[in-house]
Scaffold this motif. Sequence first.
Motif, PDB file in Angstrom:
ATOM      1  N   ILE A  17       0.847  -1.203   0.000  1.00 45.85           N
ATOM      2  CA  ILE A  17       0.000   0.000   0.000  1.00 45.85           C
ATOM      3  C   ILE A  17       0.876   1.245   0.000  1.00 45.85           C
ATOM      4  O   ILE A  17       0.621   2.209  -0.732  1.00 45.85           O
ATOM      5  CB  ILE A  17      -0.956  -0.019   1.207  1.00 45.85           C
ATOM      6  N   CYS A  18       1.921   1.241   0.822  1.00 46.00           N
ATOM      7  CA  CYS A  18       2.818   2.396   0.864  1.00 46.00           C
ATOM      8  C   CYS A  18       3.452   2.648  -0.504  1.00 46.00           C
ATOM      9  O   CYS A  18       3.568   3.794  -0.950  1.00 46.00           O
ATOM     10  CB  CYS A  18       3.898   2.175   1.918  1.00 46.00           C
ATOM     11  N   ILE A  19       3.863   1.567  -1.174  1.00 48.89           N
ATOM     12  CA  ILE A  19       4.516   1.709  -2.480  1.00 48.89           C
ATOM     13  C   ILE A  19       3.530   2.236  -3.527  1.00 48.89           C
ATOM     14  O   ILE A  19       3.810   3.201  -4.243  1.00 48.89           O
ATOM     15  CB  ILE A  19       5.111   0.363  -2.933  1.00 48.89           C
ATOM     16  N   VAL A  20       2.344   1.607  -3.610  1.00 49.18           N
ATOM     17  CA  VAL A  20       1.369   1.981  -4.642  1.00 49.18           C
ATOM     18  C   VAL A  20       0.848   3.395  -4.420  1.00 49.18           C
ATOM     19  O   VAL A  20       0.808   4.216  -5.346  1.00 49.18           O
ATOM     20  CB  VAL A  20       0.200   0.968  -4.654  1.00 49.18           C
ATOM     21  N   VAL A  21       0.438   3.683  -3.188  1.00 44.31           N
ATOM     22  CA  VAL A  21      -0.094   5.023  -2.894  1.00 44.31           C
ATOM     23  C   VAL A  21       1.004   6.072  -3.054  1.00 44.31           C
ATOM     24  O   VAL A  21       0.785   7.138  -3.648  1.00 44.31           O
ATOM     25  CB  VAL A  21      -0.682   5.064  -1.469  1.00 44.31           C
ATOM     26  N   GLY A  22       2.194   5.762  -2.538  1.00 48.79           N
ATOM     27  CA  GLY A  22       3.290   6.717  -2.645  1.00 48.79           C
ATOM     28  C   GLY A  22       3.630   7.041  -4.085  1.00 48.79           C
ATOM     29  O   GLY A  22       3.815   8.212  -4.449  1.00 48.79           O
ATOM     30  N   GLU A  23       3.705   6.009  -4.927  1.00 48.59           N
ATOM     31  CA  GLU A  23       4.041   6.227  -6.334  1.00 48.59           C
ATOM     32  C   GLU A  23       2.956   7.026  -7.048  1.00 48.59           C
ATOM     33  O   GLU A  23       3.254   7.939  -7.838  1.00 48.59           O
ATOM     34  CB  GLU A  23       4.253   4.879  -7.028  1.00 48.59           C
ATOM     35  N   ALA A  24       1.692   6.709  -6.777  1.00 48.02           N
ATOM     36  CA  ALA A  24       0.589   7.431  -7.418  1.00 48.02           C
ATOM     37  C   ALA A  24       0.610   8.916  -7.047  1.00 48.02           C
ATOM     38  O   ALA A  24       0.381   9.782  -7.898  1.00 48.02           O
ATOM     39  CB  ALA A  24      -0.745   6.811  -7.010  1.00 48.02           C
ATOM     40  N   LEU A  25       0.905   9.211  -5.793  1.00 48.25           N
ATOM     41  CA  LEU A  25       0.931  10.607  -5.347  1.00 48.25           C
ATOM     42  C   LEU A  25       2.164  11.337  -5.864  1.00 48.25           C
ATOM     43  O   LEU A  25       2.099  12.526  -6.194  1.00 48.25           O
ATOM     44  CB  LEU A  25       0.871  10.668  -3.823  1.00 48.25           C
ATOM     45  N   ARG A  26       3.285  10.640  -5.941  1.00 47.95           N
ATOM     46  CA  ARG A  26       4.497  11.272  -6.489  1.00 47.95           C
ATOM     47  C   ARG A  26       4.306  11.640  -7.959  1.00 47.95           C
ATOM     48  O   ARG A  26       4.810  12.671  -8.423  1.00 47.95           O
ATOM     49  CB  ARG A  26       5.698  10.338  -6.327  1.00 47.95           C
ATOM     50  N   ARG A  27       3.600  10.792  -8.687  1.00 46.81           N
ATOM     51  CA  ARG A  27       3.332  11.088 -10.106  1.00 46.81           C
ATOM     52  C   ARG A  27       2.515  12.359 -10.266  1.00 46.81           C
ATOM     53  O   ARG A  27       2.569  13.009 -11.315  1.00 46.81           O
ATOM     54  CB  ARG A  27       2.601   9.913 -10.753  1.00 46.81           C
ATOM     55  N   GLN A  28       1.760  12.698  -9.236  1.00 49.79           N
ATOM     56  CA  GLN A  28       0.968  13.933  -9.286  1.00 49.79           C
ATOM     57  C   GLN A  28       1.750  15.130  -8.767  1.00 49.79           C
ATOM     58  O   GLN A  28       1.200  16.229  -8.650  1.00 49.79           O
ATOM     59  CB  GLN A  28      -0.322  13.754  -8.484  1.00 49.79           C
ATOM     60  N   GLY A  29       3.004  14.899  -8.421  1.00 48.53           N
ATOM     61  CA  GLY A  29       3.861  16.014  -8.019  1.00 48.53           C
ATOM     62  C   GLY A  29       3.989  16.220  -6.526  1.00 48.53           C
ATOM     63  O   GLY A  29       4.672  17.168  -6.094  1.00 48.53           O
ATOM     64  N   HIS A  30       3.379  15.354  -5.736  1.00 48.51           N
ATOM     65  CA  HIS A  30       3.455  15.511  -4.285  1.00 48.51           C
ATOM     66  C   HIS A  30       4.789  14.972  -3.760  1.00 48.51           C
ATOM     67  O   HIS A  30       5.380  14.046  -4.329  1.00 48.51           O
ATOM     68  CB  HIS A  30       2.310  14.762  -3.601  1.00 48.51           C
ATOM     69  N   LYS A  31       5.232  15.529  -2.653  1.00 50.66           N
ATOM     70  CA  LYS A  31       6.381  14.994  -1.932  1.00 50.66           C
ATOM     71  C   LYS A  31       5.850  14.014  -0.895  1.00 50.66           C
ATOM     72  O   LYS A  31       5.037  14.394  -0.042  1.00 50.66           O
ATOM     73  CB  LYS A  31       7.168  16.112  -1.259  1.00 50.66           C
ATOM     74  N   VAL A  32       6.276  12.759  -0.953  1.00 48.86           N
ATOM     75  CA  VAL A  32       5.669  11.701  -0.143  1.00 48.86           C
ATOM     76  C   VAL A  32       6.718  11.012   0.719  1.00 48.86           C
ATOM     77  O   VAL A  32       7.822  10.692   0.255  1.00 48.86           O
ATOM     78  CB  VAL A  32       4.972  10.643  -1.038  1.00 48.86           C
ATOM     79  N   LYS A  33       6.350  10.781   1.987  1.00 49.59           N
ATOM     80  CA  LYS A  33       7.124   9.924   2.874  1.00 49.59           C
ATOM     81  C   LYS A  33       6.186   8.868   3.451  1.00 49.59           C
ATOM     82  O   LYS A  33       4.978   9.109   3.573  1.00 49.59           O
ATOM     83  CB  LYS A  33       7.789  10.728   3.989  1.00 49.59           C
ATOM     84  N   THR A  34       6.745   7.712   3.802  1.00 46.76           N
ATOM     85  CA  THR A  34       5.913   6.619   4.310  1.00 46.76           C
ATOM     86  C   THR A  34       6.448   6.134   5.653  1.00 46.76           C
ATOM     87  O   THR A  34       7.641   6.238   5.952  1.00 46.76           O
ATOM     88  CB  THR A  34       5.876   5.436   3.327  1.00 46.76           C
TER      89      THR A  34
END
Length: 484
Positions: A17-34
């Motif tokens: 979940i961390c990988i999929v959600v993180g990648e989807a949000l990064r593609r939208q330009g967000h800075k993501v940490k898990t």
Amino acid sequence: MGQATGKILVVDDDPAICIVVGEALRRQGHKVKTAASIRERTALMSDFAPDVLITDVMLPDGDGLEGVADLIAQDPAMNVIILSAQNTLNTAVRATEKGAFEYLPKPFDLNELTRAVADAITIRQQSDGDEERDSLGASNDGMPLVGRSPAMQEVYRTIARVISNDLSILVLGESGTGKELVAQAIHGLGRRRAKPFVAINMAAIPRELIEAELFGYERGAFTGAHTRTAGKFEQAEGGTLFLDEIGDMPMEAQTRLLRVLQSGEVTTVGGSTPVKVNVRIIAATNQQLPALIAENRFREDLYYRLNVVPISLPALRERGEDVALLARHFLDIAANEGLPRKTLADDAAGLLGGYHWPGNVRELQNLMQRMAVLSRENVITGEIVRQNLSLDSIAGAHASASADNLAASMREWLRSQLGVGQTPRETLHDDMLAIVEPVLLRETLRSVDGNQIRAASLLGINRNTLRKKLTDYGLNPANIRQGE
């Protein structure tokens, strides 16, 4: 203008979940940490102040909801999105009480999550940071509603959003689906819970007595009126008044009810001095009120007064995955009320799930009580269910006939595509969907009078998925109505 971006912290002990959600949000330009735990969340937030916190409830070192209210208190403009596999009303309400921006039951739709994040970021950037967040106190573990189906999740989420305000609610659904339970849940979880919950069923009261029951009456107002008697509005002062079967209310009483809702004052039958009342109104019906309006049997202005927030309860046949859960719940209730304690065998649960339940949840509860009393065995088996419910003659008759007709039509179409002399195409699946799916979408929408939320629940798909399919097929929901 581009989409707003921000800092997101995703907390879930499932690495996928961390990988999929993180990648989807990064593609939208967000800075993501898990993070995988509350401890990791705390450590990260010491130097990473997220605009949006996405957190699971069940984490290895505790309850992901604990501490959320404190985090919001420290940063009121931060929005929190709760993810949970514990898909109950209690979880939805707790998420709302903690100040969560959104609650999404697992398995969640990734598109819905990314959209919620985008909305949260936009609100964050528009916020001045001093919004007040209201806490309702401890959650109630004795929830009256049971079910984990997608349709019930939508009901839970709506309830969680309305318990902190006094908006009028209109609960829609077939008889026996639990409309009064929804009203009780809203009252019992809301800020009026310490005050009375008063219910009145319009269909159970003689038409000539409805006004006296609702508004009260003075001594001598009619034969038998020996003393002044308070009506339901006064009895519910400070609390909630549940108007069941509102579609059966006579037109004259509708006019007086509308006046009360507009003025906040009640005048008793035979009286002349208005009395101020402060109640929340929750109405319910199993009828199509727009159809009654068209027949001049229900006031349109009253409909809009009552239908501020609609809650559509699904029929039990539309939430088959909940049947076994409900059946075991009713057996537990029966045992707690002194009836013999029984358990439900898996084959019995399967049979119950295949029945079409014309009487909805009420019929299921009555059946479980009957079997708890009459069955000599401690385990309710499939055979016992068959003895108490005519599954063979009732459950499959209509479904099998319609399924056979559909299968025959599909076979005929396939033969025409794969027949002698035909060049087989490699798009059969898409071609079939293009024929069948628009009909499915159109007829489902028509059956719920164009209501996209109800249609998505019936189809078992996300609302965004439904909207996309409607756009792809050029279907306009506004033009799809029952009977058109």
